[in-house]
Motif scaffolding. Structure first.
Motif, mmCIF file in Angstrom:
data_model
loop_
_atom_site.group_PDB
_atom_site.id
_atom_site.type_symbol
_atom_site.label_atom_id
_atom_site.label_comp_id
_atom_site.label_asym_id
_atom_site.label_seq_id
_atom_site.Cartn_x
_atom_site.Cartn_y
_atom_site.Cartn_z
ATOM 1 N N ASP A 88 42.287 19.987 81.777
ATOM 2 C CA ASP A 88 43.053 20.449 83.084
ATOM 3 C C ASP A 88 43.980 18.717 83.083
ATOM 4 O OD1 ASP A 88 43.135 22.761 81.945
ATOM 5 O OD2 ASP A 88 42.481 23.565 83.590
ATOM 6 N N ASP A 89 43.468 17.959 83.329
ATOM 7 C CA ASP A 89 44.410 16.402 83.586
ATOM 8 C C ASP A 89 43.759 15.305 82.861
ATOM 9 O OD1 ASP A 89 42.114 15.063 84.861
ATOM 10 O OD2 ASP A 89 41.865 16.898 86.336
ATOM 11 N N PHE A 107 48.993 13.983 82.280
ATOM 12 C CA PHE A 107 49.441 15.197 82.495
ATOM 13 C C PHE A 107 48.593 15.991 83.229
ATOM 14 C CE2 PHE A 107 46.020 15.643 78.986
ATOM 15 C CZ PHE A 107 44.989 16.646 79.179
ATOM 16 N N PHE A 108 48.457 17.307 83.897
ATOM 17 C CA PHE A 108 48.479 17.772 85.057
ATOM 18 C C PHE A 108 48.801 19.374 84.798
ATOM 19 C CE2 PHE A 108 51.005 15.395 86.623
ATOM 20 C CZ PHE A 108 51.704 15.223 87.907
ATOM 21 N N LYS A 109 47.444 19.542 85.330
ATOM 22 C CA LYS A 109 47.980 20.730 85.609
ATOM 23 C C LYS A 109 48.674 21.487 87.223
ATOM 24 C CE LYS A 109 46.247 25.355 85.205
ATOM 25 N NZ LYS A 109 46.919 26.024 84.238
ATOM 26 N N THR A 110 50.276 21.860 87.237
ATOM 27 C CA THR A 110 50.732 21.705 88.133
ATOM 28 C C THR A 110 49.865 22.996 89.694
ATOM 29 O OG1 THR A 110 52.377 23.892 87.240
ATOM 30 C CG2 THR A 110 52.542 21.759 87.223
ATOM 31 N N TYR A 117 51.601 22.318 82.753
ATOM 32 C CA TYR A 117 51.447 20.873 82.939
ATOM 33 C C TYR A 117 52.849 19.772 83.163
ATOM 34 C CZ TYR A 117 46.608 21.910 80.631
ATOM 35 O OH TYR A 117 45.403 22.124 80.527
ATOM 36 N N GLU A 118 52.383 19.438 84.188
ATOM 37 C CA GLU A 118 53.552 18.200 84.375
ATOM 38 C C GLU A 118 52.860 16.877 84.309
ATOM 39 O OE1 GLU A 118 55.438 16.408 88.299
ATOM 40 O OE2 GLU A 118 54.727 17.894 88.389
ATOM 41 N N LEU A 145 49.521 18.941 73.203
ATOM 42 C CA LEU A 145 49.127 19.833 74.820
ATOM 43 C C LEU A 145 49.611 21.242 74.273
ATOM 44 C CD1 LEU A 145 50.070 17.926 78.316
ATOM 45 C CD2 LEU A 145 47.293 18.210 77.226
ATOM 46 N N LYS A 149 45.690 23.221 74.262
ATOM 47 C CA LYS A 149 45.684 23.921 75.116
ATOM 48 C C LYS A 149 46.501 25.238 75.694
ATOM 49 C CE LYS A 149 44.247 19.991 76.648
ATOM 50 N NZ LYS A 149 42.918 19.693 77.407
ATOM 51 N N VAL A 151 48.976 26.705 77.302
ATOM 52 C CA VAL A 151 50.661 26.284 77.654
ATOM 53 C C VAL A 151 51.489 26.528 77.932
ATOM 54 C CG1 VAL A 151 50.868 23.952 76.379
ATOM 55 C CG2 VAL A 151 51.174 24.331 78.889
ATOM 56 N N ILE A 154 55.874 22.902 79.934
ATOM 57 C CA ILE A 154 55.191 20.562 80.775
ATOM 58 C C ILE A 154 56.565 21.023 80.733
ATOM 59 C CG2 ILE A 154 54.988 19.260 79.417
ATOM 60 C CD1 ILE A 154 53.399 20.304 77.404
#
Length: 176
Positions: A88-89, A107-110, A117-118, A145, A149, A151, A154
């Motif tokens: 997740d990142d 990228f990373f999970k908020t 992702y952010e 992504l 993923k 998601v 983003i």
């Protein structure tokens, strides 16, 4: 200071159909996202010292990128643990056709309860600013992504006075 949030997309399927011919994905450990002028690839051990030198150069971060730095042992330990890539990142370097490191994108999970992702990015090569390198990197990573993923959204969190990142987000939102 308040930030402006730009949401690049909320519909996974729409992103999937955009410029499919520009994205090449192989096994995740050999991930290469190839664009017209750059490639996104994982950090290699052979480039770790160069990347750490860029990491230490806080003057090259502009007015809005965080100023914190890691010690070299911590930086190397993080690389050794997962190569700056996890479920997740992750971090990919932006490289030129000659494999020169131009910058990085992450990228990373908020939060754990959202399929979101952010993104964060930094272009090290000052001479490449304004040439669409980071825009291309964001578009490539967003596609990757959405294709790989779970998601739904983003996002970029951008300081209101960061005009370059605001324009980038607007271009990428139109691209999606």
């Amino acid at each position: 200071t308040e930030s402006v949030r730009y949401h690049l997309s909320i519909v996974n399927g729409a992103q999937h159909s955009v410029q499919k011919d520009r994205l090449e994905i192989s096994k995740e450990e050999n991930l290469m996202l190839k664009g017209k002028s750059i490639t996104l690839r994982p950090v290699r051990e052979t480039g770790l010292d160069v990347l750490y030198t860029f990491h230490l150069d806080i003057d090259n971060r502009g007015d809005y990128f965080p100023r914190g730095v890691l010690s070299q042992p911590s930086f190397r330990k993080q690389f050794e643990e997962n190569g700056f890539w996890d479920k997740d990142d992750g971090m990919l370097v932006m490289v030129s056709p000659t494999d020169q490191i131009l910058g990085h994108i992450e990228f990373f999970k908020t939060v754990n309860y959202l399929d979101e992702y952010e993104l964060s990015y930094q272009l090290y090569a000052i001479e490449q600013r304004g040439k669409g390198v980071t825009t291309e990197a964001v578009n490539l990573l967003v596609r990757y992504l959405f294709e790989t993923k779970r998601v739904n959204r983003i996002r970029l969190v951008i300081h209101p006075e960061n005009g370059a990142s605001r324009r980038l987000a607007e271009k990428c939102a139109r691209h999606v």
